[in-house]
Design a protein around this motif. Structure first.
Motif, PDB file in Angstrom:
ATOM      1  N   ALA A  45      -2.925   9.410  -9.862  1.00 30.23           N
ATOM      2  CA  ALA A  45      -2.296   8.174  -9.420  1.00 30.23           C
ATOM      3  C   ALA A  45      -1.347   8.490  -8.274  1.00 30.23           C
ATOM      4  O   ALA A  45      -0.579   9.438  -8.337  1.00 30.23           O
ATOM      5  N   GLY A  46      -1.420   7.745  -7.225  1.00 29.70           N
ATOM      6  CA  GLY A  46      -0.556   7.965  -6.066  1.00 29.70           C
ATOM      7  C   GLY A  46      -1.242   7.530  -4.789  1.00 29.70           C
ATOM      8  O   GLY A  46      -2.261   6.844  -4.812  1.00 29.70           O
ATOM      9  N   ALA A  47      -0.682   7.958  -3.689  1.00 27.42           N
ATOM     10  CA  ALA A  47      -1.179   7.538  -2.383  1.00 27.42           C
ATOM     11  C   ALA A  47      -2.554   8.116  -2.095  1.00 27.42           C
ATOM     12  O   ALA A  47      -2.812   9.281  -2.336  1.00 27.42           O
ATOM     13  N   LYS A  48      -3.431   7.272  -1.596  1.00 26.98           N
ATOM     14  CA  LYS A  48      -4.771   7.698  -1.190  1.00 26.98           C
ATOM     15  C   LYS A  48      -4.895   7.710   0.332  1.00 26.98           C
ATOM     16  O   LYS A  48      -5.936   7.983   0.880  1.00 26.98           O
ATOM     17  N   PHE A  49      -3.805   7.374   1.019  1.00 33.52           N
ATOM     18  CA  PHE A  49      -3.787   7.310   2.467  1.00 33.52           C
ATOM     19  C   PHE A  49      -2.533   8.026   2.949  1.00 33.52           C
ATOM     20  O   PHE A  49      -1.524   8.045   2.253  1.00 33.52           O
ATOM     21  N   ALA A  50      -2.581   8.637   4.116  1.00 34.46           N
ATOM     22  CA  ALA A  50      -1.425   9.360   4.656  1.00 34.46           C
ATOM     23  C   ALA A  50      -1.292   9.097   6.145  1.00 34.46           C
ATOM     24  O   ALA A  50      -2.277   8.779   6.816  1.00 34.46           O
ATOM     25  N   ILE A  51      -0.050   9.221   6.637  1.00 36.10           N
ATOM     26  CA  ILE A  51       0.201   9.114   8.068  1.00 36.10           C
ATOM     27  C   ILE A  51       1.039  10.302   8.515  1.00 36.10           C
ATOM     28  O   ILE A  51       1.771  10.898   7.732  1.00 36.10           O
ATOM     29  N   MET A  90       0.850  -1.165   0.000  1.00 40.40           N
ATOM     30  CA  MET A  90       0.000   0.000   0.000  1.00 40.40           C
ATOM     31  C   MET A  90       0.901   1.236   0.000  1.00 40.40           C
ATOM     32  O   MET A  90       1.785   1.370   0.829  1.00 40.40           O
ATOM     33  N   LEU A  91       0.673   2.133  -0.931  1.00 39.96           N
ATOM     34  CA  LEU A  91       1.437   3.371  -1.038  1.00 39.96           C
ATOM     35  C   LEU A  91       0.849   4.414  -0.099  1.00 39.96           C
ATOM     36  O   LEU A  91      -0.352   4.687  -0.133  1.00 39.96           O
ATOM     37  N   ILE A  92       1.696   4.985   0.768  1.00 37.59           N
ATOM     38  CA  ILE A  92       1.227   5.922   1.791  1.00 37.59           C
ATOM     39  C   ILE A  92       2.119   7.159   1.801  1.00 37.59           C
ATOM     40  O   ILE A  92       3.346   7.047   1.811  1.00 37.59           O
ATOM     41  N   ASP A  93       1.487   8.349   1.805  1.00 43.68           N
ATOM     42  CA  ASP A  93       2.213   9.604   1.989  1.00 43.68           C
ATOM     43  C   ASP A  93       2.574   9.726   3.463  1.00 43.68           C
ATOM     44  O   ASP A  93       1.731   9.481   4.331  1.00 43.68           O
ATOM     45  N   VAL A  94       3.816  10.125   3.743  1.00 40.46           N
ATOM     46  CA  VAL A  94       4.275  10.266   5.127  1.00 40.46           C
ATOM     47  C   VAL A  94       4.601  11.736   5.380  1.00 40.46           C
ATOM     48  O   VAL A  94       5.304  12.371   4.589  1.00 40.46           O
ATOM     49  N   PHE A  95       4.071  12.274   6.477  1.00 40.00           N
ATOM     50  CA  PHE A  95       4.313  13.646   6.891  1.00 40.00           C
ATOM     51  C   PHE A  95       4.943  13.636   8.275  1.00 40.00           C
ATOM     52  O   PHE A  95       4.589  12.824   9.116  1.00 40.00           O
ATOM     53  N   ASP A  96       5.874  14.552   8.513  1.00 35.06           N
ATOM     54  CA  ASP A  96       6.571  14.636   9.796  1.00 35.06           C
ATOM     55  C   ASP A  96       6.264  15.987  10.437  1.00 35.06           C
ATOM     56  O   ASP A  96       6.480  17.028   9.818  1.00 35.06           O
ATOM     57  N   GLY A  97       5.743  15.966  11.651  1.00 39.69           N
ATOM     58  CA  GLY A  97       5.440  17.203  12.357  1.00 39.69           C
ATOM     59  C   GLY A  97       4.463  16.995  13.487  1.00 39.69           C
ATOM     60  O   GLY A  97       4.026  15.881  13.756  1.00 39.69           O
ATOM     61  N   ARG A  98       4.103  18.101  14.135  1.00 39.68           N
ATOM     62  CA  ARG A  98       3.177  18.029  15.270  1.00 39.68           C
ATOM     63  C   ARG A  98       1.739  17.861  14.829  1.00 39.68           C
ATOM     64  O   ARG A  98       0.943  17.225  15.501  1.00 39.68           O
ATOM     65  N   ASP A  99       1.350  18.510  13.723  1.00 42.49           N
ATOM     66  CA  ASP A  99      -0.008  18.373  13.216  1.00 42.49           C
ATOM     67  C   ASP A  99       0.020  18.376  11.691  1.00 42.49           C
ATOM     68  O   ASP A  99       1.017  18.751  11.082  1.00 42.49           O
ATOM     69  N   HIS A 100      -1.063  17.954  11.085  1.00 43.74           N
ATOM     70  CA  HIS A 100      -1.119  17.794   9.629  1.00 43.74           C
ATOM     71  C   HIS A 100      -0.905  19.114   8.890  1.00 43.74           C
ATOM     72  O   HIS A 100      -0.243  19.154   7.860  1.00 43.74           O
TER      73      HIS A 100
END
Length: 85
Positions: free
Chosen positions: A53-59, A1-11
Motif C-alpha cells: 500500500a502506498g504511492a504507485k507514481f513518483a516525481i 493521488m498519493l505520489i512519492d517525491v524525490f529531489d535531485g538531478r536524476d532518479h
C-alpha cells in the motif's frame, strides 16, 4: 493521488522527500510547492513493481525556481494528513 517525491538531478541519485497527495499527477515542467518552496517537476514515472500500500507514481523535482511568495504553484500538494502544504 498519493505520489512519492524525490529531489535531485536524476532518479538514481535523488533523495526521497516524502509522499504527498496531489489533486492530479504533476507532469514534467510544472511547478509545485513542497515545504514552502516552489519546485519544478523534472521527471514523472509509474512504479508498477510496488507490491504494498502506498504511492504507485513518483516525481523528480529540481531545486527551488523562485521564492514561494513570488510564483503560484500549478498543482497544490498535500501532506499525509490531507492538509495543503
Amino acid at each position: 493521488m498519493l505520489i512519492d517525491v524525490f529531489d535531485g538531478r536524476d532518479h538514481k541519485n535523488a533523495r526521497p522527500t516524502g509522499c504527498f497527495h496531489f489533486a492530479r499527477s504533476p507532469t514534467p515542467g510544472e511547478q509545485v510547492e513542497i515545504n514552502g518552496k516552489i519546485q519544478v517537476v523534472t521527471g514523472a514515472w509509474h512504479q508498477p513493481g510496488r507490491c504494498y500500500a502506498g504511492a504507485k507514481f513518483a516525481i523528480l523535482i529540481s531545486e527551488q525556481a523562485a521564492p514561494a511568495g513570488e510564483v503560484e504553484p500549478s498543482t497544490p500538494d498535500y501532506d499525509m494528513a490531507g492538509q495543503v502544504v
